[in-house]
Write a protein that holds these residues in place. Structure first.
Motif, mmCIF file in Angstrom:
data_model
loop_
_atom_site.group_PDB
_atom_site.id
_atom_site.type_symbol
_atom_site.label_atom_id
_atom_site.label_comp_id
_atom_site.label_asym_id
_atom_site.label_seq_id
_atom_site.Cartn_x
_atom_site.Cartn_y
_atom_site.Cartn_z
ATOM 1 N N ASN A 263 0.827 -1.213 0.000
ATOM 2 C CA ASN A 263 0.000 0.000 0.000
ATOM 3 C C ASN A 263 0.856 1.255 0.000
ATOM 4 O O ASN A 263 0.518 2.250 -0.663
ATOM 5 C CB ASN A 263 -0.940 -0.003 1.202
ATOM 6 N N GLU A 264 1.964 1.242 0.733
ATOM 7 C CA GLU A 264 2.840 2.412 0.750
ATOM 8 C C GLU A 264 3.480 2.640 -0.623
ATOM 9 O O GLU A 264 3.591 3.783 -1.086
ATOM 10 C CB GLU A 264 3.916 2.217 1.821
ATOM 11 N N VAL A 265 3.880 1.559 -1.283
ATOM 12 C CA VAL A 265 4.466 1.696 -2.623
ATOM 13 C C VAL A 265 3.413 2.193 -3.607
ATOM 14 O O VAL A 265 3.698 3.028 -4.484
ATOM 15 C CB VAL A 265 5.064 0.356 -3.078
ATOM 16 N N ILE A 266 2.191 1.703 -3.461
ATOM 17 C CA ILE A 266 1.104 2.161 -4.338
ATOM 18 C C ILE A 266 0.882 3.659 -4.162
ATOM 19 O O ILE A 266 0.764 4.409 -5.148
ATOM 20 C CB ILE A 266 -0.184 1.381 -4.047
ATOM 21 N N ALA A 267 0.804 4.116 -2.917
ATOM 22 C CA ALA A 267 0.576 5.539 -2.662
ATOM 23 C C ALA A 267 1.700 6.387 -3.243
ATOM 24 O O ALA A 267 1.452 7.457 -3.831
ATOM 25 C CB ALA A 267 0.447 5.772 -1.154
ATOM 26 N N ASP A 279 -6.604 9.662 -6.606
ATOM 27 C CA ASP A 279 -7.852 9.531 -5.862
ATOM 28 C C ASP A 279 -8.437 8.126 -5.926
ATOM 29 O O ASP A 279 -9.363 7.810 -5.178
ATOM 30 C CB ASP A 279 -8.890 10.527 -6.409
ATOM 31 N N HIS A 280 -7.925 7.298 -6.833
ATOM 32 C CA HIS A 280 -8.450 5.940 -6.953
ATOM 33 C C HIS A 280 -7.998 5.103 -5.764
ATOM 34 O O HIS A 280 -6.813 5.039 -5.441
ATOM 35 C CB HIS A 280 -7.973 5.302 -8.260
ATOM 36 N N GLU A 281 -8.927 4.450 -5.093
ATOM 37 C CA GLU A 281 -8.590 3.645 -3.921
ATOM 38 C C GLU A 281 -7.923 2.342 -4.358
ATOM 39 O O GLU A 281 -8.527 1.528 -5.066
ATOM 40 C CB GLU A 281 -9.840 3.332 -3.121
ATOM 41 N N GLY A 301 -5.474 2.471 -10.464
ATOM 42 C CA GLY A 301 -6.238 3.349 -11.341
ATOM 43 C C GLY A 301 -5.315 4.161 -12.226
ATOM 44 O O GLY A 301 -4.315 4.725 -11.766
ATOM 45 N N VAL A 302 -5.620 4.215 -13.528
ATOM 46 C CA VAL A 302 -4.820 4.981 -14.478
ATOM 47 C C VAL A 302 -5.728 5.945 -15.218
ATOM 48 O O VAL A 302 -6.935 5.729 -15.347
ATOM 49 C CB VAL A 302 -4.089 4.050 -15.470
ATOM 50 N N LEU A 319 8.256 -1.582 -6.227
ATOM 51 C CA LEU A 319 7.840 -2.669 -5.333
ATOM 52 C C LEU A 319 8.973 -3.663 -5.127
ATOM 53 O O LEU A 319 9.212 -4.128 -3.995
ATOM 54 C CB LEU A 319 6.616 -3.362 -5.928
ATOM 55 N N HIS A 320 9.681 -4.004 -6.182
ATOM 56 C CA HIS A 320 10.810 -4.932 -6.059
ATOM 57 C C HIS A 320 11.895 -4.355 -5.156
ATOM 58 O O HIS A 320 12.450 -5.055 -4.294
ATOM 59 C CB HIS A 320 11.375 -5.223 -7.454
#
Length: 365
Positions: A263-267, A279-281, A301-302, A319-320
Motif C-alpha cells: 500500500n505504501e508503494v502504491i501511494a 484519488d483511486h482507492e 487506477g490509471v 515494489l521490487h
C-alpha cells in the motif's frame, strides 16, 4: 453605346472603381483588427467567422465599385446585362465559398467543444461543405437563367444508377454516420477490434476510419467493417480505467506486513507517476496458494489506456526495491523431482530459471 463616351464618364467610373478599392482596403484592415480581437477570446467560432468575412467582404466592395463604374458608363443594355451577371456570379461564388468555410468551421468548433461528439471527424464537416457548395451552384444557375428543375429531375433518376454502382462507398458513408451518431466510437478513443487491431482513433471520414497504434503506425479500416466487428472501447463510458498487477510472495512472509508495504508503494507511485489517479482507492486481494508462493492482485487506477505501461513499469521497479529492503522474498517457482538410479530413489530440488530466450530450464541441487 447609347451615347458617346465622355471624359466625365471616365472620371466618374474611375471614382467608383477607386471607391470600391479603397473600401475593400479599409474593410480588410478593420477585419484584421477584429481578427486580432477574436484571437483573444475563448470561443473559436468568432475566428472562423472573421476569417471568412476577410475573404468575402473586400471582394464585395470591389464588385460594388466595378458595378458602379459600369453603371455610369454609356453601355448598351446587352453589355450592361452581361456585366451585371458576371459580377453577380462572382459575388455569389465568393459568398458561397466563404459560407462553406464558415459553416464547416462552426461545425468543427461545435463538435470539438462538446464532450462525446466527434472532435476531428471530417465526415460531418465534408458533408456540410458539400451541401453549401451545391446550394451556391444551384443559385448561380438560377441567376444565369438556367432552369434547375430538369437538372434536379436528372439527378433523381441518375442517383439510382449511381447508388447501385457505389454500394460499398455508400455503405461505408452511412456506417460512418451511424458510428458517430451512436457515439460508440469518437476520434481520440482507444479501441481494440476482434481482429486484434488497436490504437487511437485519428479520424472518421466518409469512407474509412484511421487508427494510430502505439508504434505510431496508421491502420485504415473501412467504416462498414468497423460497424460489423466486435470492438472494445477503452475510453467509454470514461477514460479512467483499472489495471491488474499480479504479485507473489513466499509462504513464510507476514501477509499483514506485505499488504502494508505494498500500500505504501502504491501511494508513492500514484502520487509521483504521470498518468496515475491518486484519488483511486488501491485494492490488494490475496487469492492463490501457489506451488511456491502466495499470489495476490494489485488493482491500480490509471488516467487512460496508454498510461498503464508507464505505471506498471514504475510500480514493479519500486515494489521490487522495497521488498528487498524489507526482506520480503518473491520466490522463483520450485518443484521436487525424484530421479531413479538403480533401485534407489534420489529426491532432487529443481528451481525454474528463465533463460534470455524466454525458455525455462531446470537446475538440480
Amino acid at each position: 453605346m447609347n451615347r458617346a463616351l465622355t471624359v466625365d464618364d471616365l472620371v466618374f467610373a474611375g471614382i467608383a472603381l477607386a471607391s470600391g478599392l479603397l473600401a475593400a482596403f479599409a474593410l480588410r484592415m478593420l477585419l484584421r483588427w477584429l481578427g486580432g480581437h477574436a484571437d483573444r477570446t475563448r470561443w473559436t467560432g468568432d475566428d472562423v467567422i472573421v476569417h471568412a468575412l476577410r475573404a468575402v467582404v473586400p471582394w464585395a466592395a470591389v464588385v460594388g465599385g466595378v458595378a458602379g463604374a459600369a453603371a455610369v458608363l454609356p453601355l448598351t443594355r446587352t453589355v450592361q446585362h452581361h456585366t451585371n451577371q458576371v459580377l453577380t456570379v462572382l459575388l455569389i461564388f465568393v459568398a458561397t465559398v466563404s459560407a462553406a468555410r464558415v459553416v464547416a468551421g462552426l461545425v468543427r468548433t461545435v463538435t470539438q467543444s462538446r464532450s462525446g461528439v466527434a472532435g476531428s471527424a471530417t465526415i460531418f464537416v465534408n458533408i456540410t461543405r458539400i451541401l453549401v457548395l451545391a446550394i451556391g451552384f444551384l443559385v448561380v444557375l438560377q441567376t444565369l437563367g438556367i432552369s434547375i428543375a430538369p437538372l434536379l429531375t436528372a439527378l433523381g433518376v441518375g442517383g439510382l444508377a449511381v447508388a447501385l454502382a457505389l454500394q460499398d462507398t455508400l455503405a461505408n458513408l452511412f456506417a460512418g454516420i451511424h458510428i458517430l451518431a451512436s457515439k460508440t466510437v469518437q476520434p481520440g478513443d482507444y479501441i481494440r477490434l476482434s481482429s486484434n487491431e488497436e490504437g487511437y482513433v485519428e479520424d472518421i471520414n466518409w469512407r474509412q476510419t484511421t487508427i494510430r497504434n502505439l508504434s505510431n503506425n496508421l491502420v485504415v479500416i473501412p467504416n462498414g467493417q468497423l460497424a460489423k466487428t466486435n470492438m472494445t472501447n477503452f475510453m467509454r463510458p470514461e477514460e479512467q480505467l483499472t489495471i491488474l498487477v499480479q504479485v507473489g510472495v513466499a509462504y513464510d512472509s507476514d501477509l499483514e506486513h506485505v499488504e502494508r508495504v505494498t500500500n505504501e508503494v502504491i501511494a508513492e507511485t500514484m502520487a509521483e507517476v504521470e498518468g496515475a489517479v491518486p484519488d483511486h482507492e488501491p485494492i490488494i486481494r490475496f487469492h492463490t496458494f501457489g506451488d511456491s508462493r502466495i499470489g495476490f492482485t494489485v488493482i491500480l487506477g490509471v488516467g487512460e489506456f496508454s498510461d498503464q505501461y508507464r505505471i506498471k513499469h514504475e510500480f514493479i521497479k519500486r515494489l521490487h526495491k522495497r521488498y528487498r529492503a524489507e526482506g520480503i522474498r518473491i520466490p522463483a517457482p520450485a518443484r521436487t523431482v525424484a530421479l531413479q538410479q538403480g533401485a534407489a530413489v534420489i529426491p532432487q530440488q529443481r528451481t525454474g530459471e528463465t533463460e534470455p530466450n524466454g525458455m525455462t530450464s531446470a537446475r538440480l541441487d
